[in-house]
Design an enzyme around this catalytic site. Structure first.
Site, PDB file in Angstrom:
ATOM      1  N   LYS A   3      -6.973   6.818   9.967  1.00 42.02           N
ATOM      2  CA  LYS A   3      -8.417   6.549  10.071  1.00 42.02           C
ATOM      3  C   LYS A   3      -8.747   6.137  11.502  1.00 42.02           C
ATOM      4  O   LYS A   3      -8.237   5.147  11.994  1.00 42.02           O
ATOM      5  CB  LYS A   3      -8.813   5.457   9.076  1.00 42.02           C
ATOM      6  CG  LYS A   3     -10.315   5.215   9.021  1.00 42.02           C
ATOM      7  CD  LYS A   3     -10.720   4.423   7.781  1.00 42.02           C
ATOM      8  CE  LYS A   3     -10.351   2.962   7.851  1.00 42.02           C
ATOM      9  NZ  LYS A   3     -10.869   2.222   6.671  1.00 42.02           N
TER      10      LYS A   3
ATOM     11  N   GLY B 224       0.766  -1.245   0.000  1.00 38.69           N
ATOM     12  CA  GLY B 224       0.000   0.000   0.000  1.00 38.69           C
ATOM     13  C   GLY B 224       0.795   1.291   0.000  1.00 38.69           C
ATOM     14  O   GLY B 224       0.350   2.289  -0.559  1.00 38.69           O
TER      15      GLY B 224
ATOM     16  N   ARG C 275      -5.279   0.496  -6.805  1.00 39.22           N
ATOM     17  CA  ARG C 275      -4.007   1.048  -6.326  1.00 39.22           C
ATOM     18  C   ARG C 275      -3.451   2.111  -7.267  1.00 39.22           C
ATOM     19  O   ARG C 275      -2.757   3.035  -6.848  1.00 39.22           O
ATOM     20  CB  ARG C 275      -2.954  -0.062  -6.194  1.00 39.22           C
ATOM     21  CG  ARG C 275      -3.196  -1.048  -5.071  1.00 39.22           C
ATOM     22  CD  ARG C 275      -1.924  -1.853  -4.833  1.00 39.22           C
ATOM     23  NE  ARG C 275      -2.172  -3.079  -4.093  1.00 39.22           N
ATOM     24  CZ  ARG C 275      -2.227  -3.164  -2.762  1.00 39.22           C
ATOM     25  NH1 ARG C 275      -2.066  -2.087  -2.025  1.00 39.22           N
ATOM     26  NH2 ARG C 275      -2.436  -4.314  -2.174  1.00 39.22           N
TER      27      ARG C 275
ATOM     28  N   THR D 244      -1.619  -3.753  12.759  1.00 42.17           N
ATOM     29  CA  THR D 244      -0.483  -3.959  11.856  1.00 42.17           C
ATOM     30  C   THR D 244       0.686  -3.097  12.308  1.00 42.17           C
ATOM     31  O   THR D 244       1.804  -3.575  12.513  1.00 42.17           O
ATOM     32  CB  THR D 244      -0.852  -3.553  10.411  1.00 42.17           C
ATOM     33  OG1 THR D 244      -2.129  -4.086  10.089  1.00 42.17           O
ATOM     34  CG2 THR D 244       0.182  -4.044   9.417  1.00 42.17           C
ATOM     35  N   LEU D 245       0.376  -1.827  12.494  1.00 42.11           N
ATOM     36  CA  LEU D 245       1.398  -0.853  12.826  1.00 42.11           C
ATOM     37  C   LEU D 245       2.063  -1.120  14.162  1.00 42.11           C
ATOM     38  O   LEU D 245       3.289  -1.060  14.279  1.00 42.11           O
ATOM     39  CB  LEU D 245       0.739   0.520  12.840  1.00 42.11           C
ATOM     40  CG  LEU D 245       1.677   1.678  12.771  1.00 42.11           C
ATOM     41  CD1 LEU D 245       2.539   1.573  11.526  1.00 42.11           C
ATOM     42  CD2 LEU D 245       0.885   2.966  12.749  1.00 42.11           C
TER      43      LEU D 245
ATOM     44  N   ASP E 242      -5.610   1.891  10.483  1.00 42.53           N
ATOM     45  CA  ASP E 242      -7.015   1.630  10.783  1.00 42.53           C
ATOM     46  C   ASP E 242      -7.133   1.151  12.233  1.00 42.53           C
ATOM     47  O   ASP E 242      -7.166   1.959  13.155  1.00 42.53           O
ATOM     48  CB  ASP E 242      -7.525   0.588   9.782  1.00 42.53           C
ATOM     49  CG  ASP E 242      -9.017   0.321   9.857  1.00 42.53           C
ATOM     50  OD1 ASP E 242      -9.720   1.052  10.561  1.00 42.53           O
ATOM     51  OD2 ASP E 242      -9.484  -0.636   9.201  1.00 42.53           O
TER      52      ASP E 242
ATOM     53  N   ASP F  63      -5.713  -0.299  -1.781  1.00 45.97           N
ATOM     54  CA  ASP F  63      -6.532  -1.213  -2.588  1.00 45.97           C
ATOM     55  C   ASP F  63      -7.787  -1.671  -1.865  1.00 45.97           C
ATOM     56  O   ASP F  63      -7.920  -1.565  -0.654  1.00 45.97           O
ATOM     57  CB  ASP F  63      -5.719  -2.464  -2.930  1.00 45.97           C
ATOM     58  CG  ASP F  63      -5.601  -3.404  -1.718  1.00 45.97           C
ATOM     59  OD1 ASP F  63      -5.184  -2.930  -0.643  1.00 45.97           O
ATOM     60  OD2 ASP F  63      -5.953  -4.597  -1.843  1.00 45.97           O
TER      61      ASP F  63
ATOM     62  N   GLU G 249       3.450   4.312   6.087  1.00 42.63           N
ATOM     63  CA  GLU G 249       2.273   3.457   5.948  1.00 42.63           C
ATOM     64  C   GLU G 249       1.218   4.170   5.103  1.00 42.63           C
ATOM     65  O   GLU G 249       1.167   5.401   5.073  1.00 42.63           O
ATOM     66  CB  GLU G 249       1.792   3.164   7.381  1.00 42.63           C
ATOM     67  CG  GLU G 249       0.675   2.219   7.619  1.00 42.63           C
ATOM     68  CD  GLU G 249       0.660   0.892   6.929  1.00 42.63           C
ATOM     69  OE1 GLU G 249       0.840   0.861   5.703  1.00 42.63           O
ATOM     70  OE2 GLU G 249       0.372  -0.113   7.593  1.00 42.63           O
TER      71      GLU G 249
HETATM   72  P1  IMP Z   1      -4.855  -2.054  10.692  1.00 44.01           P
HETATM   73  O1  IMP Z   1      -3.959  -3.112  11.202  1.00 44.01           O
HETATM   74  O2  IMP Z   1      -6.292  -2.341  10.987  1.00 44.01           O
HETATM   75  O3  IMP Z   1      -4.463  -0.666  11.146  1.00 44.01           O
HETATM   76  O4  IMP Z   1      -4.792  -2.148   9.119  1.00 44.01           O
HETATM   77  C1  IMP Z   1      -3.967  -1.357   8.376  1.00 44.01           C
HETATM   78  C2  IMP Z   1      -3.842  -1.895   6.979  1.00 44.01           C
HETATM   79  O5  IMP Z   1      -5.091  -2.332   6.471  1.00 44.01           O
HETATM   80  C3  IMP Z   1      -3.376  -0.789   6.054  1.00 44.01           C
HETATM   81  O6  IMP Z   1      -1.983  -0.820   5.909  1.00 44.01           O
HETATM   82  C4  IMP Z   1      -4.091  -1.126   4.767  1.00 44.01           C
HETATM   83  O7  IMP Z   1      -3.304  -1.999   3.994  1.00 44.01           O
HETATM   84  C5  IMP Z   1      -5.346  -1.825   5.198  1.00 44.01           C
HETATM   85  N1  IMP Z   1      -6.479  -0.890   5.270  1.00 44.01           N
HETATM   86  C6  IMP Z   1      -7.127  -0.442   6.364  1.00 44.01           C
HETATM   87  N2  IMP Z   1      -8.102   0.417   6.055  1.00 44.01           N
HETATM   88  C7  IMP Z   1      -8.065   0.543   4.720  1.00 44.01           C
HETATM   89  C8  IMP Z   1      -8.802   1.344   3.786  1.00 44.01           C
HETATM   90  O8  IMP Z   1      -9.696   2.131   4.109  1.00 44.01           O
HETATM   91  N3  IMP Z   1      -8.459   1.183   2.472  1.00 44.01           N
HETATM   92  C9  IMP Z   1      -7.474   0.360   2.054  1.00 44.01           C
HETATM   93  N4  IMP Z   1      -6.738  -0.379   2.889  1.00 44.01           N
HETATM   94  C10 IMP Z   1      -7.032  -0.298   4.213  1.00 44.01           C
HETATM   95 MG    MG Z   2      -0.946  -1.516   4.242  1.00 39.44          MG
END
Ligand code: IMP
Ligand code: MG
Length: 172
Positions: free
Chosen positions: A128, A41, A162, A104-105, A100, A156, A96
């Site tokens: 977000k 991403g 993308r 992940t982070l 969300d 994506d 990044e």
């Molecule tokens: P997290 O672990 O929930 O913070 O997920 C983060 C990852 O999920 C990001 O690096 C994106 O790859 C994917 N992701 C989360 N929200 C979105 C979105 O609104 N659009 C696209 N990818 C997202």
């Molecule tokens: Mg990502």
């Protein structure tokens, strides 16, 4: 077909990335910065950001996949490819696309700290907030949204969109 609604036009992205790069360049002046982009991403964001920096940097990539083909987070980090650059004693900036839930982070930050990084900060194209579950600090963000699924500029939905140059809200 889902509908695409513009959130950030290309020009607006350029301005925001330039502003962020100026801040990062000032904050890391005289430091040894390693930018680590999270694939896939963040590849476009990383390319734009690093060309706006006015300080020397090293770059590397890390490939994580915590999402399947949908919009729900599994919460588990799987590392598909790790960095190769030695970050021991270095200042690391994670690049990044969108934060969300933060799962992940937070796992990536822990992983990089365990490699001996002097500091680990995070920059994201989009912060977000709606589904944040882990208390991660996004040190630099180009744009903050409360909710919605965003695509384009590297982001994506099931590997689509993308390549779009702007950021869109994908409405189902
Ligand atoms: P997290 O672990 O929930 O913070 O997920 C983060 C990852 O999920 C990001 O690096 C994106 O790859 C994917 N992701 C989360 N929200 C979105 C979105 O609104 N659009 C696209 N990818 C997202
Ligand atoms: Mg990502």
């Amino acid at each position: 077909m889902p509908e695409l609604i513009v959130v950030l036009e290309r020009d607006e992205i350029d301005r925001r990335v330039a502003r962020m790069a100026a801040r990062i360049s000032a904050d890391y002046r005289d430091r040894e910065l390693v930018c680590v982009a999270i694939l896939k991403g963040a590849f476009i964001f990383m390319a734009d950001l690093m060309r706006r920096l006015t300080i020397p940097v090293r770059i590397d990539f890390l490939r994580a996949a915590s999402y399947g083909n949908g919009t729900a987070s599994s919460g588990a980090l799987s590392l598909m490819a790790d960095i190769g650059v030695d970050i021991a004693g270095k200042d690391v900036l994670v690049v990044e696309d969108i934060v969300d839930s933060g799962f992940t982070l937070s796992r990536i930050v822990e992983h990089l700290k365990a490699k001996g990084a002097e500091s680990v900060r995070v920059c994201a194209m989009i912060d977000k907030r709606e589904r944040r579950e882990v208390d991660v600090v996004v040190d630099y963000a180009c744009h903050v949204v409360e909710q919605g699924f965003l695509v384009g500029y590297g982001m994506d939905y099931a590997e689509r969109y993308r390549e779009l140059p702007a950021v869109y809200h994908l409405k189902f």
